[in-house]
Design a protein around this motif. Structure first.
Motif, PDB file in Angstrom:
ATOM      1  N   ASP A   1     -45.427 -49.447   9.995  1.00  0.00           N
ATOM      2  CA  ASP A   1     -45.845 -49.815  11.344  1.00  0.00           C
ATOM      3  C   ASP A   1     -44.702 -50.460  12.121  1.00  0.00           C
ATOM      4  O   ASP A   1     -43.915 -51.220  11.564  1.00  0.00           O
ATOM      5  CB  ASP A   1     -47.031 -50.787  11.250  1.00  0.00           C
ATOM      6  CG  ASP A   1     -47.787 -50.917  12.560  1.00  0.00           C
ATOM      7  OD1 ASP A   1     -47.745 -49.975  13.365  1.00  0.00           O
ATOM      8  OD2 ASP A   1     -48.426 -51.954  12.770  1.00  0.00           O
ATOM      9  N   GLU A   2     -44.630 -50.148  13.395  1.00  0.00           N
ATOM     10  CA  GLU A   2     -43.719 -50.766  14.355  1.00  0.00           C
ATOM     11  C   GLU A   2     -42.238 -50.587  14.039  1.00  0.00           C
ATOM     12  O   GLU A   2     -41.531 -51.530  13.677  1.00  0.00           O
ATOM     13  CB  GLU A   2     -44.037 -52.258  14.510  1.00  0.00           C
ATOM     14  CG  GLU A   2     -45.275 -52.507  15.337  1.00  0.00           C
ATOM     15  CD  GLU A   2     -45.224 -51.864  16.730  1.00  0.00           C
ATOM     16  OE1 GLU A   2     -44.116 -51.737  17.279  1.00  0.00           O
ATOM     17  OE2 GLU A   2     -46.284 -51.479  17.231  1.00  0.00           O
TER      18      GLU A   2
ATOM     19  N   ASN B   1     -47.146 -50.957   5.668  1.00  0.00           N
ATOM     20  CA  ASN B   1     -45.824 -51.569   5.553  1.00  0.00           C
ATOM     21  C   ASN B   1     -45.240 -51.738   6.955  1.00  0.00           C
ATOM     22  O   ASN B   1     -45.781 -51.237   7.934  1.00  0.00           O
ATOM     23  CB  ASN B   1     -44.908 -50.684   4.706  1.00  0.00           C
ATOM     24  CG  ASN B   1     -45.465 -50.427   3.323  1.00  0.00           C
ATOM     25  OD1 ASN B   1     -45.368 -51.258   2.440  1.00  0.00           O
ATOM     26  ND2 ASN B   1     -46.085 -49.265   3.131  1.00  0.00           N
ATOM     27  N   THR B   2     -44.132 -52.422   7.053  1.00  0.00           N
ATOM     28  CA  THR B   2     -43.472 -52.571   8.352  1.00  0.00           C
ATOM     29  C   THR B   2     -42.028 -52.098   8.246  1.00  0.00           C
ATOM     30  O   THR B   2     -41.439 -52.073   7.162  1.00  0.00           O
ATOM     31  CB  THR B   2     -43.475 -54.031   8.833  1.00  0.00           C
ATOM     32  OG1 THR B   2     -42.594 -54.809   8.009  1.00  0.00           O
ATOM     33  CG2 THR B   2     -44.877 -54.617   8.791  1.00  0.00           C
ATOM     34  N   TRP B   3     -41.477 -51.738   9.409  1.00  0.00           N
ATOM     35  CA  TRP B   3     -40.068 -51.335   9.461  1.00  0.00           C
ATOM     36  C   TRP B   3     -39.149 -52.549   9.383  1.00  0.00           C
ATOM     37  O   TRP B   3     -37.929 -52.396   9.347  1.00  0.00           O
ATOM     38  CB  TRP B   3     -39.796 -50.587  10.766  1.00  0.00           C
ATOM     39  CG  TRP B   3     -40.218 -49.154  10.778  1.00  0.00           C
ATOM     40  CD1 TRP B   3     -41.346 -48.632  11.335  1.00  0.00           C
ATOM     41  CD2 TRP B   3     -39.510 -48.048  10.221  1.00  0.00           C
ATOM     42  NE1 TRP B   3     -41.381 -47.270  11.157  1.00  0.00           N
ATOM     43  CE2 TRP B   3     -40.266 -46.880  10.478  1.00  0.00           C
ATOM     44  CE3 TRP B   3     -38.300 -47.914   9.532  1.00  0.00           C
ATOM     45  CZ2 TRP B   3     -39.854 -45.613  10.074  1.00  0.00           C
ATOM     46  CZ3 TRP B   3     -37.894 -46.647   9.136  1.00  0.00           C
ATOM     47  CH2 TRP B   3     -38.665 -45.518   9.402  1.00  0.00           C
ATOM     48  N   ASN B   4     -39.708 -53.739   9.391  1.00  0.00           N
ATOM     49  CA  ASN B   4     -38.906 -54.957   9.422  1.00  0.00           C
ATOM     50  C   ASN B   4     -38.341 -55.258   8.030  1.00  0.00           C
ATOM     51  O   ASN B   4     -38.716 -56.227   7.370  1.00  0.00           O
ATOM     52  CB  ASN B   4     -39.750 -56.134   9.910  1.00  0.00           C
ATOM     53  CG  ASN B   4     -38.900 -57.348  10.219  1.00  0.00           C
ATOM     54  OD1 ASN B   4     -37.694 -57.233  10.405  1.00  0.00           O
ATOM     55  ND2 ASN B   4     -39.520 -58.511  10.256  1.00  0.00           N
TER      56      ASN B   4
ATOM     57  N   THR C   1     -51.663 -48.127  15.844  1.00  0.00           N
ATOM     58  CA  THR C   1     -51.866 -48.870  14.599  1.00  0.00           C
ATOM     59  C   THR C   1     -53.280 -48.666  14.070  1.00  0.00           C
ATOM     60  O   THR C   1     -53.491 -48.558  12.850  1.00  0.00           O
ATOM     61  CB  THR C   1     -51.585 -50.364  14.818  1.00  0.00           C
ATOM     62  OG1 THR C   1     -50.218 -50.523  15.230  1.00  0.00           O
ATOM     63  CG2 THR C   1     -51.812 -51.154  13.549  1.00  0.00           C
TER      64      THR C   1
ATOM     65  N   THR D   1     -51.304 -55.191   6.435  1.00  0.00           N
ATOM     66  CA  THR D   1     -49.947 -55.522   5.976  1.00  0.00           C
ATOM     67  C   THR D   1     -49.978 -56.621   4.925  1.00  0.00           C
ATOM     68  O   THR D   1     -48.981 -56.878   4.258  1.00  0.00           O
ATOM     69  CB  THR D   1     -49.074 -55.988   7.165  1.00  0.00           C
ATOM     70  OG1 THR D   1     -49.738 -57.064   7.831  1.00  0.00           O
ATOM     71  CG2 THR D   1     -48.846 -54.852   8.146  1.00  0.00           C
TER      72      THR D   1
END
Length: 598
Positions: free
Chosen positions: A258-259, A234-237, A213, A228
Motif C-alpha cells: 500500500d501507498e 504491506n507498505t512501500w515504506n 486501499t 498493516t
C-alpha cells in the motif's frame, strides 16, 4: 494436567511412564529404577520445505505439565542439560540415561508435518496448497503453518463474509475485479508449478478518494487479516530487500503493498521487474558457493497516488509486467466503503483456502485448457474493439488469468460475478496503455520536445555561420526540405537525449523508427552521413561529413524563422508544439505502420 490427575501407564520397550515418572525396567532382573520425572516426545515435527526434524517434548515440572520444542540435534549429553532452564529433569548425571530413553520412546511418537512457506508446492508428486493448514485432494497430508511471513490468521465466519460480499461487492464490477485479483493468486501459484507464468502485478493509482486501499483490503480478505498490523497489507515504506523478504516463498496468497507514494525510490523499474519475475538475486554463502535463490509466484497488488510506470524506464517490458488502473473509482460511495471495511475486518481468512480446495480438485490439463480458452476470448474482444499489436497476445495471456479466476470463483464459491463487466474494465485498461506500448511514437514525442527546447544548439543549413559555437555545444543540424524540417542529431547527443527521456536501449528505438519509416539512413545503417559544420572534428569522417541520426518533422513544428526566441516566449506553449509536431509527424508516416519489430 492438574497435580492430582493420573495418566495411564505407557510402555516403550524397557521403559514405562507412570505416576509422572520415567522408569527403566532391567530386562534380566526386572528391577525398576527411576531415571527422570515425567518426560516424553509428544510428537515428531517434520518441516515440509527443508525436511528438518524437531521434537515436541512434554515434561513435568513443579506441579504442571510443560511443553518445549527442540531440535533433534539437541539429544546429546552436551546439549540436553542446557534445557535445565526450562524445568526439564536432565541434570548431567542423568543425561545419558534420559537420552537412551528418548531414543527408544521416539519410535512410538506420532509424526506431524508443518510448513513455513505458503501457497502451492508439490508433495510426493501431488500439488498441495499451504495456508493455515495444508490442503490436498485426498486429505492424506496434515500440516500446520509455523511461518512468520505472511502472518496468516482467520476470524469471524465464511457465512458472514459471503453475506457481506453479496451485499456490498456483487453488482459493482470494480469491486468484483479487486476481489478476483486476490483470488487469482491461487491460479498464478498453481500454473507456475510448471513455470508457465510470472507473478501478476497490478497497480491501482489515483487520488485518495478513489477507494484503492479498500479494494486492496478486499482482495486479501479471503486469505487473512486485511491490515498493516499483523496482516497481509504491506507498505512501500521500506527497502527493496525488506519487500523481497516478505514476498519470497509465497506461491498463492495475494501480496499487497500500500501507498507507493511514501517510497523515495525514483525509478521502480528494477523493483517491479524483480517482483514480477519471482526470483531473488543470486547470493553467495559464507563458503563462497552460490546460494539457491528463493522464489515466489502470486498476484501482487500495489496502490499509490502516483503511477509506477511513469516513474520507471521508458521500455515496453515494464507495461508487460505492471498493469496499471488509473483514477478508477473502486467503491460505490463512502458508506459502501465503510461497510465493506468494517465487515472484512471482522470476517476474513476463510474463502481463500476453500477456493484453493476447489481448484485442487481440478485436473491440471483441464485448468490450463480453460485458461487458454479465456486468453483466446479476451484477445478476440480486444481485436474487435481496439485492434491488436504485437504485445496483445502476451497481455491477453496474463489478464485472462483474472477471467479464468472469476469463472472458477463462480463455480466453486457460488459468487455471481459479472465476468463481462470485469472484462470491460480489462479492455479499458488495455486501451489506456496501448499508446504507451508504441515505444517509437513515445520516443519521437519526447525527442521532438527536446529539439524544440534546445533548437538553438542546432546549426541551420543556410546559415551555419550564425551558430554561436562559443556559447553552445553543437547537437546537430536542421534543414528545410519542402514543407518539412530534416533533423540530424549527432549520435552521442541522441543517446543523451534518449537517456534523459528514460529510454535504456537506443537500438530498440532506432529499429522501431526504421521499421515505421521514420528514420532517414544510409544503406544498411541506422545513421546518415551529413555535413554539420560546427560539429567537433573528432566526430567527422575524412570526407568532413558526420554520422547523424536523421528524421524529418513538419516545417511548422520547428519553424526556423523564430530560432532567436526562447521557447518560453513563443506564442504557442511548448507542450502544444510538441503534441502538434508528433501528431503531424506520425500522420505523415502513417502508411509505414504495418510492421513493428522493435
Amino acid at each position: 494436567m492438574s497435580k492430582n490427575e493420573k495418566k495411564a501407564e505407557e510402555r516403550f520397550g524397557n521403559y514405562k511412564l507412570t505416576n509422572k515418572k520415567v522408569i527403566y525396567i532391567d530386562p534380566e532382573t526386572k528391577e525398576e529404577s527411576v531415571i527422570a520425572k515425567h518426560l516424553k516426545i509428544q510428537s515428531i515435527l517434520e518441516n515440509l520445505e527443508n525436511g528438518e526434524i524437531r521434537l515436541k517434548l512434554e515434561f513435568w515440572y513443579r506441579g504442571q505439565m510443560k511443553i518445549e520444542e527442540i531440535a533433534r540435534s539437541q539429544l546429546t549429553s552436551y546439549e540436553l542439560p542446557k534445557l535445565l532452564d526450562t524445568g526439564l529433569d536432565v541434570f548431567d548425571h542423568k543425561a545419558k540415561k534420559v537420552i537412551s530413553y528418548l531414543s527408544v520412546q521416539e519410535e512410538y511418537a506420532p509424526l506431524e508435518y508443518n510448513h513455513s512457506h505458503v501457497g502451492w508446492a508439490v508433495h510426493e508428486g501431488k500439488p498441495v496448497y499451504k495456508h493455515l493448514k495444508a490442503i490436498n485432494t485426498d486429505g492424506s497430508l496434515t500440516s500446520s503453518y509455523i511461518g512468520e511471513e505472511p502472518p496468516l490468521k482467520s476470524t469471524g465466519t465464511l457465512e458472514k463474509w459471503n453475506s457481506l460480499i453479496n451485499q456490498e461487492v456483487i453488482g459493482t464490477p470494480t469491486l468484483e475485479l479487486a476481489l478476483v485479483m486476490g483470488f487469482s493468486s491461487v491460479i498464478v501459484g498453481l500454473i507456475n508449478i510448471d513455470g508457465e507464468i510470472d507473478s501478476l502485478v497490478f497497480h491501482l493509482w489515483g487520488d485518495s478518494t478513489k477507494g484503492k486501499t479498500t479494494a486492496a483490503k478486499l482482495a486479501v480478505s479471503p486469505f487473512g487479516k486485511p491490515s498493516t498490523t499483523e496482516g497481509l497489507i504491506n507498505t512501500w515504506n521500506g527497502t527493496k530487500n525488506s519487500l523481497i523478504s516478505k514476498v519470497k516463498n509465497n506461491h498463492g496468497i495475494p501480496f499487497v503493498v500500500d501507498e507507493a507514494s511514501v517510497n523515495s525510490m525514483k525509478d521502480f523499474t528494477q523493483m517491479t521487474y524483480q517482483l514480477a519475475s519471482g526470483i531473488e538475486k543470486s547470493r553467495l554463502t559464507k563458503e563462497a558457493k552460490l546460494r539457491k535463490p528463493e522464489t515466489w509466484a502470486t498476484t501482487i497488488i500495489s496502490t499509490a497516488e502516483k503511477s509506477l510506470v511513469s516513474n520507471s524506464s521508458q521500455n515496453v517490458g515494464q507495461l508487460m509486467r505492471v498493469f496499471e488502473f488509473e483514477e478508477v473509482t473502486w467503491t460505490k460511495d463512502a458508506p459502501n466503503a465503510d461497510r465493506l471495511c468494517d465487515g472484512i475486518t471482522l470476517n476474513y481468512g476463510h474463502a481463500g483456502p476453500l477456493f484453493a480446495e476447489h481448484v485442487a480438485g481440478l485436473e491440471e490439463e483441464a485448468l490450463v485448457t480453460k485458461w487458454h480458452e479465456w486468453t483466446k476470448w479476451l484477445y478476440k474482444r480486444i481485436e474487435e474493439s481496439q485492434g491488436t499489436d504485437r504485445f496483445t497476445h502476451r497481455i491477453a495471456n496474463k489478464l485472462s488469468i483474472l477471467l479464468l479466476t472469476a469463472d472458477l470463483v463462480k463455480e466453486g464459491l457460488g459468487l455471481q460475478l459479472n465476468i463481462d463487466g470485469i472484462a470491460d474494465l480489462l479492455l479499458e485498461q488495455n486501451a489506456q496503455t496501448a499508446d504507451l506500448r508504441d515505444i517509437g511514437g513515445k520516443a519521437m514525442q519526447l525527442v521532438i520536445g527536446q529539439i524544440i527546447e534546445h533548437k538553438s544548439k542546432f546549426e541551420k543549413e543556410h546559415t551555419p555561420g550564425d551558430f554561436d559555437a562559443s556559447s553552445y555545444e553543437c547537437w546537430g543540424r536542421l534543414k528545410h526540405v519542402g514543407n518539412q524540417v530534416e533533423v540530424s542529431v549527432l549520435p552521442h547527443k541522441f543517446r543523451e537525449i534518449l537517456q534523459k527521456c528514460g529510454f535504456e536501449d537506443e537500438k530498440v528505438v532506432l529499429s522501431n523508427w526504421k521499421a515505421k519509416g521514420y528514420l532517414i539512413h544510409d544503406k544498411g545503417k541506422n545513421q546518415k552521413k551529413t555535413t554539420v559544420h560546427n560539429a567537433d572534428e573528432k566526430h567527422k569522417h575524412k570526407d568532413k561529413r558526420t554520422p547523424t541520426i536523421c528524421f524529418r518533422v513538419p516545417r511548422q513544428s520547428l519553424s526556423l524563422e523564430t530560432d532567436a526566441q526562447p521557447a518560453r516566449n513563443r506564442p504557442q506553449p511548448m507542450h502544444e508544439a510538441i503534441d502538434e509536431a508528433v501528431d503531424q509527424f506520425l500522420e505523415n508516416n502513417e502508411q509505414h505502420e504495418e510492421g513493428d519489430p522493435s
